[in-house]
Motif scaffolding. Structure first.
Motif, PDB file in Angstrom:
ATOM      1  N   UNK A 114      13.903  18.059   3.823  1.00 56.14           N
ATOM      2  CA  UNK A 114      15.202  18.451   3.265  1.00 56.14           C
ATOM      3  C   UNK A 114      15.957  17.238   2.731  1.00 56.14           C
ATOM      4  N   UNK A 115      15.972  16.153   3.487  1.00 53.42           N
ATOM      5  CA  UNK A 115      16.711  14.963   3.060  1.00 53.42           C
ATOM      6  C   UNK A 115      16.084  14.285   1.847  1.00 53.42           C
ATOM      7  N   UNK A 116      14.764  14.322   1.763  1.00 52.11           N
ATOM      8  CA  UNK A 116      14.084  13.725   0.611  1.00 52.11           C
ATOM      9  C   UNK A 116      13.979  14.690  -0.564  1.00 52.11           C
TER      10      UNK A 116
ATOM     11  N   UNK B 110      23.134  21.745  -9.249  1.00 52.75           N
ATOM     12  CA  UNK B 110      22.888  22.383  -7.961  1.00 52.75           C
ATOM     13  C   UNK B 110      22.050  21.558  -7.012  1.00 52.75           C
ATOM     14  N   UNK B 111      21.943  20.256  -7.266  1.00 48.63           N
ATOM     15  CA  UNK B 111      21.158  19.380  -6.416  1.00 48.63           C
ATOM     16  C   UNK B 111      21.788  19.226  -5.045  1.00 48.63           C
ATOM     17  N   UNK B 112      23.118  19.297  -4.983  1.00 51.61           N
ATOM     18  CA  UNK B 112      23.868  19.210  -3.735  1.00 51.61           C
ATOM     19  C   UNK B 112      25.234  19.797  -3.981  1.00 51.61           C
ATOM     20  N   UNK B 113      25.946  20.107  -2.902  1.00 54.79           N
ATOM     21  CA  UNK B 113      27.294  20.632  -3.033  1.00 54.79           C
ATOM     22  C   UNK B 113      28.259  19.477  -3.184  1.00 54.79           C
ATOM     23  N   UNK B 114      29.001  19.484  -4.283  1.00 52.13           N
ATOM     24  CA  UNK B 114      29.985  18.433  -4.534  1.00 52.13           C
ATOM     25  C   UNK B 114      31.158  18.615  -3.586  1.00 52.13           C
ATOM     26  N   UNK B 115      31.730  17.493  -3.162  1.00 52.85           N
ATOM     27  CA  UNK B 115      32.895  17.557  -2.277  1.00 52.85           C
ATOM     28  C   UNK B 115      34.037  18.276  -2.998  1.00 52.85           C
ATOM     29  N   UNK B 116      34.732  19.128  -2.258  1.00 54.35           N
ATOM     30  CA  UNK B 116      35.866  19.854  -2.818  1.00 54.35           C
ATOM     31  C   UNK B 116      35.466  21.021  -3.698  1.00 54.35           C
TER      32      UNK B 116
ATOM     33  N   UNK C  12       0.808  -1.213   0.000  1.00 51.79           N
ATOM     34  CA  UNK C  12       0.000   0.000   0.000  1.00 51.79           C
ATOM     35  C   UNK C  12       0.841   1.262   0.000  1.00 51.79           C
ATOM     36  N   UNK C  13       2.035   1.170  -0.600  1.00 52.03           N
ATOM     37  CA  UNK C  13       2.964   2.302  -0.592  1.00 52.03           C
ATOM     38  C   UNK C  13       3.217   2.830  -1.995  1.00 52.03           C
ATOM     39  N   UNK C  14       3.425   4.134  -2.077  1.00 57.67           N
ATOM     40  CA  UNK C  14       4.021   4.736  -3.255  1.00 57.67           C
ATOM     41  C   UNK C  14       5.520   4.790  -3.003  1.00 57.67           C
ATOM     42  N   UNK C  15       6.304   5.095  -4.036  1.00 54.04           N
ATOM     43  CA  UNK C  15       7.745   5.188  -3.818  1.00 54.04           C
ATOM     44  C   UNK C  15       8.072   6.345  -2.876  1.00 54.04           C
ATOM     45  N   UNK C  16       7.346   7.449  -2.986  1.00 52.88           N
ATOM     46  CA  UNK C  16       7.588   8.595  -2.092  1.00 52.88           C
ATOM     47  C   UNK C  16       7.350   8.212  -0.631  1.00 52.88           C
ATOM     48  N   UNK C  17       6.279   7.469  -0.365  1.00 51.15           N
ATOM     49  CA  UNK C  17       6.001   7.051   1.015  1.00 51.15           C
ATOM     50  C   UNK C  17       7.023   6.014   1.478  1.00 51.15           C
ATOM     51  N   UNK C  18       7.433   5.144   0.558  1.00 45.15           N
ATOM     52  CA  UNK C  18       8.475   4.172   0.909  1.00 45.15           C
ATOM     53  C   UNK C  18       9.762   4.898   1.296  1.00 45.15           C
ATOM     54  N   UNK C  19      10.153   5.907   0.514  1.00 36.54           N
ATOM     55  CA  UNK C  19      11.383   6.651   0.821  1.00 36.54           C
ATOM     56  C   UNK C  19      11.335   7.243   2.221  1.00 36.54           C
ATOM     57  N   UNK C  20      10.177   7.756   2.610  1.00 38.73           N
ATOM     58  CA  UNK C  20      10.036   8.331   3.948  1.00 38.73           C
ATOM     59  C   UNK C  20      10.200   7.242   5.012  1.00 38.73           C
ATOM     60  N   UNK C  21       9.551   6.101   4.815  1.00 37.46           N
ATOM     61  CA  UNK C  21       9.715   4.992   5.767  1.00 37.46           C
ATOM     62  C   UNK C  21      11.170   4.531   5.827  1.00 37.46           C
ATOM     63  N   UNK C  22      11.800   4.401   4.664  1.00 37.83           N
ATOM     64  CA  UNK C  22      13.195   3.951   4.622  1.00 37.83           C
ATOM     65  C   UNK C  22      14.095   4.938   5.348  1.00 37.83           C
ATOM     66  N   UNK C  23      13.882   6.228   5.109  1.00 45.82           N
ATOM     67  CA  UNK C  23      14.681   7.254   5.774  1.00 45.82           C
ATOM     68  C   UNK C  23      14.567   7.116   7.294  1.00 45.82           C
ATOM     69  N   UNK C  24      13.365   6.956   7.783  1.00 42.56           N
ATOM     70  CA  UNK C  24      13.184   6.792   9.227  1.00 42.56           C
ATOM     71  C   UNK C  24      13.806   5.493   9.721  1.00 42.56           C
ATOM     72  N   UNK C  25      13.683   4.432   8.940  1.00 41.75           N
ATOM     73  CA  UNK C  25      14.232   3.139   9.384  1.00 41.75           C
ATOM     74  C   UNK C  25      15.755   3.151   9.418  1.00 41.75           C
ATOM     75  N   UNK C  26      16.387   4.018   8.625  1.00 39.37           N
ATOM     76  CA  UNK C  26      17.843   4.096   8.614  1.00 39.37           C
ATOM     77  C   UNK C  26      18.382   4.937   9.771  1.00 39.37           C
ATOM     78  N   UNK C  27      17.528   5.723  10.405  1.00 39.86           N
ATOM     79  CA  UNK C  27      17.998   6.529  11.536  1.00 39.86           C
ATOM     80  C   UNK C  27      18.132   5.633  12.766  1.00 39.86           C
ATOM     81  N   UNK C  28      19.042   6.005  13.644  1.00 39.44           N
ATOM     82  CA  UNK C  28      19.313   5.176  14.831  1.00 39.44           C
ATOM     83  C   UNK C  28      18.065   4.850  15.638  1.00 39.44           C
ATOM     84  N   UNK C  29      17.229   5.852  15.849  1.00 44.19           N
ATOM     85  CA  UNK C  29      16.067   5.675  16.727  1.00 44.19           C
ATOM     86  C   UNK C  29      14.757   5.505  15.973  1.00 44.19           C
ATOM     87  N   UNK C  30      14.823   5.494  14.623  1.00 45.06           N
ATOM     88  CA  UNK C  30      13.587   5.398  13.859  1.00 45.06           C
ATOM     89  C   UNK C  30      12.769   6.663  13.929  1.00 45.06           C
TER      90      UNK C  30
END
Length: 173
Positions: free
Chosen positions: A83-85, A166-172, A56-74
């Motif tokens: 910002x991260x998404x 300009x999607x992100x700042x490249x290293x260096x 019952x997920x879209x990819x956008x909703x999955x990304x949000x769940x995945x982002x939370x699941x990757x954090x230490x405390x969920x």
């Protein structure tokens, strides 16, 4: 999505030929590349939607769940999730509303900042995130048809493009 028969020839290659015949020779190959990327995005989106449909997920909703699941405390600040998404706060709110209604996340007050909200995975959200990730790994990510070298080169090319756009700042930089 119903399966369809492959086209007898590549319409993007035909379009490139049309571009070249009209004198747009410098633009023809980049047009074909951009159009191919957009078509590949459609194909991959259809595959991810099929893999996520049982959850019952879209990819956008999955990304949000995945982002939370990757954090230490969920858990994650709601403002940081957007910002991260790289999505508008309204899109985050809409996704959170749906995930919360499904019992997969909950909004919690911040411990010290009354204006801030924290998003937290529920136990069911953690389970769904893990199962959906397994499905995506098996049905989409492991079956792209790309070789390891293709993947390396594609990541390098697309990362460079995103940095230059300009999607992100490249290293260096």
């Amino acid at each position: 999505m119903s399966p369809r028969q492959p086209l007898p020839k590549d319409p993007i290659a035909d379009a490139r030929g049309q571009w070249e015949r009209r004198g747009w020779t410098e633009e023809a190959a980049p047009m074909a590349a951009v159009t191919s990327i957009m078509r590949v995005q459609q194909i991959l989106l259809a595959r991810t939607q099929a893999a996520l449909k049982p959850f019952g997920l879209t990819f956008a909703r999955y990304e949000l769940l995945a982002l939370l699941s990757f954090s230490r405390e969920g858990r994650q600040l709601m403002s940081r999730v957007g910002a991260l998404l790289q999505v508008h706060p309204t899109s985050v709110t809409n996704a959170v509303d749906r995930l919360e209604a499904a019992g997969l996340v909950e909004r919690q007050p911040h411990e010290t900042d009354r204006r801030a909200l924290v998003l937290a995975l529920t136990p069911e959200g953690r389970r769904v995130a893990a199962e959906a990730t397994a499905a995506l790994n098996a049905e989409v990510f492991a079956r792209t048809g790309f070789t390891e070298d293709d993947v390396t080169r594609l990541n390098e090319i697309l990362t460079r493009f995103r940095a230059q756009a300009g999607d992100f700042e490249a290293e260096g930089a």
